[in-house]
Design a protein around this motif. Structure first.
Motif, PDB file in Angstrom:
ATOM      1  N   SER A  20      17.024  16.116  11.146  1.00 29.04           N
ATOM      2  CA  SER A  20      18.129  15.215  11.458  1.00 29.04           C
ATOM      3  C   SER A  20      17.829  14.416  12.716  1.00 29.04           C
ATOM      4  O   SER A  20      17.115  14.873  13.605  1.00 29.04           O
ATOM      5  CB  SER A  20      19.408  16.024  11.673  1.00 29.04           C
ATOM      6  OG  SER A  20      20.497  15.198  12.038  1.00 29.04           O
ATOM      7  N   ASP A  21      18.413  13.213  12.783  1.00 26.63           N
ATOM      8  CA  ASP A  21      18.465  12.504  14.055  1.00 26.63           C
ATOM      9  C   ASP A  21      19.464  13.248  14.923  1.00 26.63           C
ATOM     10  O   ASP A  21      20.529  13.666  14.444  1.00 26.63           O
ATOM     11  CB  ASP A  21      18.913  11.062  13.865  1.00 26.63           C
ATOM     12  CG  ASP A  21      17.808  10.182  13.323  1.00 26.63           C
ATOM     13  OD1 ASP A  21      16.628  10.480  13.598  1.00 26.63           O
ATOM     14  OD2 ASP A  21      18.107   9.208  12.616  1.00 26.63           O
ATOM     15  N   ASN A  41      14.564  12.260  16.208  1.00 25.13           N
ATOM     16  CA  ASN A  41      14.516  13.081  15.009  1.00 25.13           C
ATOM     17  C   ASN A  41      13.967  14.458  15.355  1.00 25.13           C
ATOM     18  O   ASN A  41      12.965  14.580  16.050  1.00 25.13           O
ATOM     19  CB  ASN A  41      13.656  12.401  13.943  1.00 25.13           C
ATOM     20  CG  ASN A  41      13.834  13.050  12.606  1.00 25.13           C
ATOM     21  OD1 ASN A  41      13.228  14.081  12.336  1.00 25.13           O
ATOM     22  ND2 ASN A  41      14.683  12.473  11.777  1.00 25.13           N
ATOM     23  N   GLU A  71      25.408  15.278  18.418  1.00 29.77           N
ATOM     24  CA  GLU A  71      25.638  14.505  17.204  1.00 29.77           C
ATOM     25  C   GLU A  71      24.413  14.634  16.307  1.00 29.77           C
ATOM     26  O   GLU A  71      23.294  14.389  16.745  1.00 29.77           O
ATOM     27  CB  GLU A  71      25.869  13.040  17.539  1.00 29.77           C
ATOM     28  CG  GLU A  71      27.093  12.789  18.387  1.00 29.77           C
ATOM     29  CD  GLU A  71      27.264  11.329  18.736  1.00 29.77           C
ATOM     30  OE1 GLU A  71      27.587  10.541  17.820  1.00 29.77           O
ATOM     31  OE2 GLU A  71      27.035  10.979  19.912  1.00 29.77           O
ATOM     32  N   THR A  72      24.650  15.045  15.048  1.00 28.35           N
ATOM     33  CA  THR A  72      23.581  15.186  14.066  1.00 28.35           C
ATOM     34  C   THR A  72      24.074  14.633  12.734  1.00 28.35           C
ATOM     35  O   THR A  72      25.245  14.249  12.608  1.00 28.35           O
ATOM     36  CB  THR A  72      23.175  16.661  13.871  1.00 28.35           C
ATOM     37  OG1 THR A  72      24.213  17.339  13.162  1.00 28.35           O
ATOM     38  CG2 THR A  72      22.903  17.357  15.199  1.00 28.35           C
ATOM     39  N   ALA A  73      23.206  14.647  11.735  1.00 18.30           N
ATOM     40  CA  ALA A  73      23.608  14.222  10.393  1.00 18.30           C
ATOM     41  C   ALA A  73      24.670  15.158   9.822  1.00 18.30           C
ATOM     42  O   ALA A  73      25.422  14.775   8.928  1.00 18.30           O
ATOM     43  CB  ALA A  73      22.389  14.180   9.472  1.00 18.30           C
ATOM     44  N   GLU A  74      24.739  16.369  10.339  1.00 16.75           N
ATOM     45  CA  GLU A  74      25.706  17.359   9.864  1.00 16.75           C
ATOM     46  C   GLU A  74      27.078  17.199  10.514  1.00 16.75           C
ATOM     47  O   GLU A  74      28.040  17.821  10.085  1.00 16.75           O
ATOM     48  CB  GLU A  74      25.169  18.762  10.116  1.00 16.75           C
ATOM     49  CG  GLU A  74      23.886  19.028   9.363  1.00 16.75           C
ATOM     50  CD  GLU A  74      23.246  20.350   9.713  1.00 16.75           C
ATOM     51  OE1 GLU A  74      23.821  21.121  10.507  1.00 16.75           O
ATOM     52  OE2 GLU A  74      22.153  20.613   9.192  1.00 16.75           O
TER      53      GLU A  74
END
Length: 85
Positions: A20-21, A41, A71-74
């Motif tokens: 994830s970024d 990433n 903050e992540t893609a999740e």
């Protein structure tokens, strides 16, 4: 983060279930950015970042409450941290 509260530095650990970024930053209670700790990433797995209690200019922050925002893609997670010197 451990330790919390801290005086000199604290370790911030997080785990990603997939690549994830990531943006990890410290904010003051007014919501102002104090310092970006990590950006970019990252692979899935466990990660750890050291915050030395300094702002973006390299100066020690004042005693008080701050927020770590990841903050992540999740999604987004926030955690309160206290600086006591």
């Amino acid at each position: 983060n451990r330790p919390n509260p801290f005086g000199e530095s604290t370790r911030v650990a997080y785990t990603l279930s997939r690549p994830s970024d990531v943006t990890l930053a410290v904010y003051d209670v007014a919501g102002h950015l104090v310092r970006a700790l990590e950006s970019g990433n990252r692979d899935a797995g466990e990660h750890e970042v050291l915050w030395d209690g300094r702002n973006a200019a390299g100066r020690s922050v004042a005693n008080g409450t701050y927020f770590l925002k990841l903050e992540t893609a999740e999604g987004v997670a926030a955690h309160k941290v206290s600086v006591l010197r």
